[in-house]
Design an enzyme around this catalytic site. Structure first.
Site, PDB file in Angstrom:
ATOM      1  N   HIS A  54       0.965  -1.139  -0.136  1.00 50.13           N
ATOM      2  CA  HIS A  54       0.030   0.060   0.000  1.00 50.13           C
ATOM      3  C   HIS A  54       0.962   1.181  -0.102  1.00 50.13           C
ATOM      4  CE1 HIS A  54       0.920  -1.141   4.188  1.00 50.13           C
ATOM      5  NE2 HIS A  54       0.740   0.179   4.641  1.00 50.13           N
ATOM      6  N   HIS A  91       0.741   5.338   0.848  1.00 48.04           N
ATOM      7  CA  HIS A  91      -0.103   6.261   1.700  1.00 48.04           C
ATOM      8  C   HIS A  91      -0.077   7.893   0.680  1.00 48.04           C
ATOM      9  CE1 HIS A  91       0.360   4.316   5.598  1.00 48.04           C
ATOM     10  NE2 HIS A  91       1.217   3.755   4.782  1.00 48.04           N
TER      11      HIS A  91
END
Ligand code: 5GP
Length: 135
Positions: free
Chosen positions: A98, A100
């Site tokens: 992931h 951010h």
């Protein structure tokens, strides 16, 4: 394997969804550094930058590029950090790749990490070692 972000992608765990396409999914971080803090994840599982397939990474970056201006403008931010943790030593807590997107405001209190200058000759040596490993 217990994949929290796969459960979010599949809707088993609720999230504030921001965007979805065939390869990526984006949603608001539950514990934001600033409001609007968004996580962008690949739908196909990988652990982090160290094992993600090139095509999944490219799709991820395309989505980050698409969303960053909207995330920033939606909360009246003046900047944005694109940030990623890879492995525990680098603060990764959820082991599904992931990125951010963190909206930033002037004087919001977050400070850049400090650096430490190289010793004499150290930079060239490390540069050579890195170059030799690039495949
Ligand atoms: P990491 O440290 O692995 O880069 O970041 C993981 C992020 O996932 C953290 O910022 C954390 O707040 C977020 N997070 C953890 N669990 C959940 C959850 O159940 N829902 C949402 N939306 N975010 C989560």
């Amino acid at each position: 394997m217990d994949d929290l972000f796969l459960k979010i992608i599949q809707g088993e765990i609720p999230s504030e969804k921001i965007y979805e396409d065939d390869k990526t999914f984006a949603f608001l971080d539950i514990n934001p550094n600033n409001p609007g803090h968004t996580l962008v994840v690949p739908k196909k599982y990988s652990r982090n930058i160290l094992d993600i397939a090139e095509e999944d990474w490219i799709a991820l970056m395309e989505t980050v590029h698409k969303l960053a201006p909207s995330v920033k403008d939606a909360v009246g931010a003046t900047g944005v950090n694109i940030y990623m943790n890879n492995e525990s030593s680098a603060f990764q807590e959820v082991f599904h790749t992931h990125v951010h997107i963190i909206p930033r405001h002037d004087n919001d209190g977050y400070r850049p990490w400090s650096g430490t200058p190289y010793q004499e000759g150290e930079m060239e040596k490390i540069g050579e070692t890195i170059r030799a490993r690039i495949v």
